[in-house]
Design a protein around this motif. Sequence first.
Motif, PDB file in Angstrom:
ATOM      1  N   PHE A 280     -51.981  80.461 -39.940  1.00 36.60           N
ATOM      2  CA  PHE A 280     -52.932  80.833 -38.875  1.00 36.60           C
ATOM      3  C   PHE A 280     -54.346  80.468 -39.292  1.00 36.60           C
ATOM      4  O   PHE A 280     -54.699  80.558 -40.463  1.00 36.60           O
ATOM      5  N   MET A 281     -55.138  80.043 -38.332  1.00 41.25           N
ATOM      6  CA  MET A 281     -56.576  79.813 -38.533  1.00 41.25           C
ATOM      7  C   MET A 281     -57.292  80.263 -37.268  1.00 41.25           C
ATOM      8  O   MET A 281     -56.877  79.898 -36.148  1.00 41.25           O
ATOM      9  N   ASN A 282     -58.318  81.100 -37.416  1.00 44.70           N
ATOM     10  CA  ASN A 282     -58.993  81.569 -36.201  1.00 44.70           C
ATOM     11  C   ASN A 282     -59.866  80.463 -35.606  1.00 44.70           C
ATOM     12  O   ASN A 282     -60.231  79.486 -36.263  1.00 44.70           O
TER      13      ASN A 282
ATOM     14  N   PRO B 100     -63.095  80.116 -34.548  1.00 41.35           N
ATOM     15  CA  PRO B 100     -64.392  79.691 -35.101  1.00 41.35           C
ATOM     16  C   PRO B 100     -64.252  78.773 -36.321  1.00 41.35           C
ATOM     17  O   PRO B 100     -65.019  77.818 -36.481  1.00 41.35           O
ATOM     18  N   TYR B 101     -63.278  79.046 -37.181  1.00 41.52           N
ATOM     19  CA  TYR B 101     -63.062  78.216 -38.368  1.00 41.52           C
ATOM     20  C   TYR B 101     -62.617  76.812 -37.951  1.00 41.52           C
ATOM     21  O   TYR B 101     -63.129  75.787 -38.439  1.00 41.52           O
ATOM     22  N   ALA B 102     -61.649  76.749 -37.022  1.00 47.15           N
ATOM     23  CA  ALA B 102     -61.140  75.457 -36.564  1.00 47.15           C
ATOM     24  C   ALA B 102     -62.234  74.637 -35.877  1.00 47.15           C
ATOM     25  O   ALA B 102     -62.331  73.419 -36.049  1.00 47.15           O
ATOM     26  N   GLN B 103     -63.071  75.309 -35.092  1.00 49.48           N
ATOM     27  CA  GLN B 103     -64.156  74.599 -34.408  1.00 49.48           C
ATOM     28  C   GLN B 103     -65.143  74.008 -35.392  1.00 49.48           C
ATOM     29  O   GLN B 103     -65.640  72.891 -35.204  1.00 49.48           O
ATOM     30  N   PHE B 104     -65.447  74.750 -36.475  1.00 53.66           N
ATOM     31  CA  PHE B 104     -66.375  74.222 -37.466  1.00 53.66           C
ATOM     32  C   PHE B 104     -65.801  72.983 -38.159  1.00 53.66           C
ATOM     33  O   PHE B 104     -66.497  71.991 -38.354  1.00 53.66           O
ATOM     34  N   ILE B 105     -64.518  73.051 -38.516  1.00 55.72           N
ATOM     35  CA  ILE B 105     -63.904  71.907 -39.195  1.00 55.72           C
ATOM     36  C   ILE B 105     -63.714  70.745 -38.223  1.00 55.72           C
ATOM     37  O   ILE B 105     -63.667  69.577 -38.629  1.00 55.72           O
TER      38      ILE B 105
ATOM     39  N   ARG C 257     -56.477  74.021 -33.963  1.00 52.32           N
ATOM     40  CA  ARG C 257     -55.798  74.868 -34.943  1.00 52.32           C
ATOM     41  C   ARG C 257     -54.287  74.816 -34.812  1.00 52.32           C
ATOM     42  O   ARG C 257     -53.569  74.987 -35.788  1.00 52.32           O
ATOM     43  N   ASP C 258     -53.769  74.566 -33.602  1.00 49.04           N
ATOM     44  CA  ASP C 258     -52.319  74.470 -33.432  1.00 49.04           C
ATOM     45  C   ASP C 258     -51.750  73.256 -34.153  1.00 49.04           C
ATOM     46  O   ASP C 258     -50.578  73.253 -34.546  1.00 49.04           O
TER      47      ASP C 258
ATOM     48  N   LYS D 118     -49.228  72.704 -42.120  1.00 51.00           N
ATOM     49  CA  LYS D 118     -49.771  71.715 -43.045  1.00 51.00           C
ATOM     50  C   LYS D 118     -50.279  72.394 -44.320  1.00 51.00           C
ATOM     51  O   LYS D 118     -50.662  73.556 -44.303  1.00 51.00           O
ATOM     52  N   LYS D 119     -50.304  71.649 -45.417  1.00 52.55           N
ATOM     53  CA  LYS D 119     -50.874  72.146 -46.654  1.00 52.55           C
ATOM     54  C   LYS D 119     -52.361  72.435 -46.442  1.00 52.55           C
ATOM     55  O   LYS D 119     -53.082  71.607 -45.884  1.00 52.55           O
ATOM     56  N   VAL D 120     -52.791  73.592 -46.906  1.00 49.49           N
ATOM     57  CA  VAL D 120     -54.182  73.976 -46.705  1.00 49.49           C
ATOM     58  C   VAL D 120     -55.133  73.011 -47.406  1.00 49.49           C
ATOM     59  O   VAL D 120     -56.251  72.770 -46.952  1.00 49.49           O
TER      60      VAL D 120
END
Length: 463
Positions: A39-41, A43-48, A52-53, A58-60
């Motif tokens: 899982f990734m929230n 805001p984190y996905a948007q910054f990267i 996120r889906d 995948k390996k972190v």
Amino acid sequence: MAHSPLLSKLTQSSESYAAAFDAMEEWIVIVDDQARILFMNRPYAQFIGINRDDVVGKKVTDVIENTRMHLAVETGKPERTSLQEIRGNHMIANRYPIMVDGKVVGAVGTVLFHDTHEWKQINSQIRALIAERDFYRQQQDDDKVSTSGAHFRLNDIIGRSPSIYALNEKVKKVASGDVSVLIRGESGTGKELYAHAIHQLSERAEGPFIKVNCAAIPENLLEAELFGYEDGAFTGARKGGKPGKFQLANNGTLFLDEVGDMPLAMQAKLLRVLQDREVEAVGATRLIPVNIRLVAATHQPLEDLIAKGEFREDLYYRINVVPLNLPPLRERREDIPALTDHFLSRLARRTGRRTPKLTAQALTALLEYRWPGNIRELENVLEATFYMSQGRKISLPALPEHIAGARAQDVDTGGTLKERLASAERVILREALATCGDNRLRTAKYLGISKSTLYEKLARFGL
């Protein structure tokens, strides 16, 4: 990707709380026991810059730059307030292994501060809160001195007027960084207190706080005072030399008071030191690196000095990165009662006397006076009045003549009843205006009359 029952529960739980996690400012990522993303929230996905889906499973290490989440899984040890760089930004992250029956089944990571500046600002806010707590704990100890040389904290600055509140909030924001600050204000407005407060709230609070009054040091001695000198540099030089204020302030704060009085030749040398962060002592052949934060203060209009060729424009822009403009006391009259109580209480503690109180007439006189010397003048007036008055009340005649005399002439004791009532009404209006800090709407409410009635009366009496 097949999950064990425990990991499936973990995945379901994170998805159940997805809306809550997405609403948080902190960035959150959860991985399984193979360091694969569960899982990734948002805001984190948007910054990267990812969906996120698309990264679930995948390996972190393939998704998040410079991550250490896989190490939290491998070692089973938490990492707190760890510095991590992502896309050129330095962040503060926490990583915690998820343990079930003594076995690591995954890990959760959070990015608390999105850059180090944000962390420093939070740290400055925390210092302000701690200072406020300590202030109330140590109220009775006026002689407490910081080992850094900075004696005053933000809570030592008395006042709740809008201008002081806004100024204090600005100080909290800028104190955390190393940016140069120029404090401007008339003599006696408390410029040095704010310089101390900035140092106390900064990351350099444990370092030295060194003050230099540029107006008090003769021009021929200023260079040696600021930059130090080597053994034998000039006649009368101390054996073994002497470090300058810049060297003494290393890793701390240098406060240049009355910087507008600095000679032009010294301004050029100061500018070079601020640019190069290196000091050359008088008579030395080597440069000494220095790490200081500069806070300067002046009561002079530097722009006028620049126009006259008496102050360097390039130095002005170097020291005036963040300006703090201190209001004169006449523009924050609503703070006078609190300042008065503070000074009288401090005098009472020093002498063992009970704290005297001002009569209404005496307080009104203080509120109406223009205070050209600002807070310093108020403090001096109250000290003189305190020692001249032995009772528990300080009345109007106990004040200095130039304050009490003008006040005593306000009420006309002669004339017809109508004239005397008009004179008294004028005094009441002036007192109310002074009490309300010249705020017309507040004055009308204070007197229990409409705003239009107040304006009519002010026009009639020429107020």
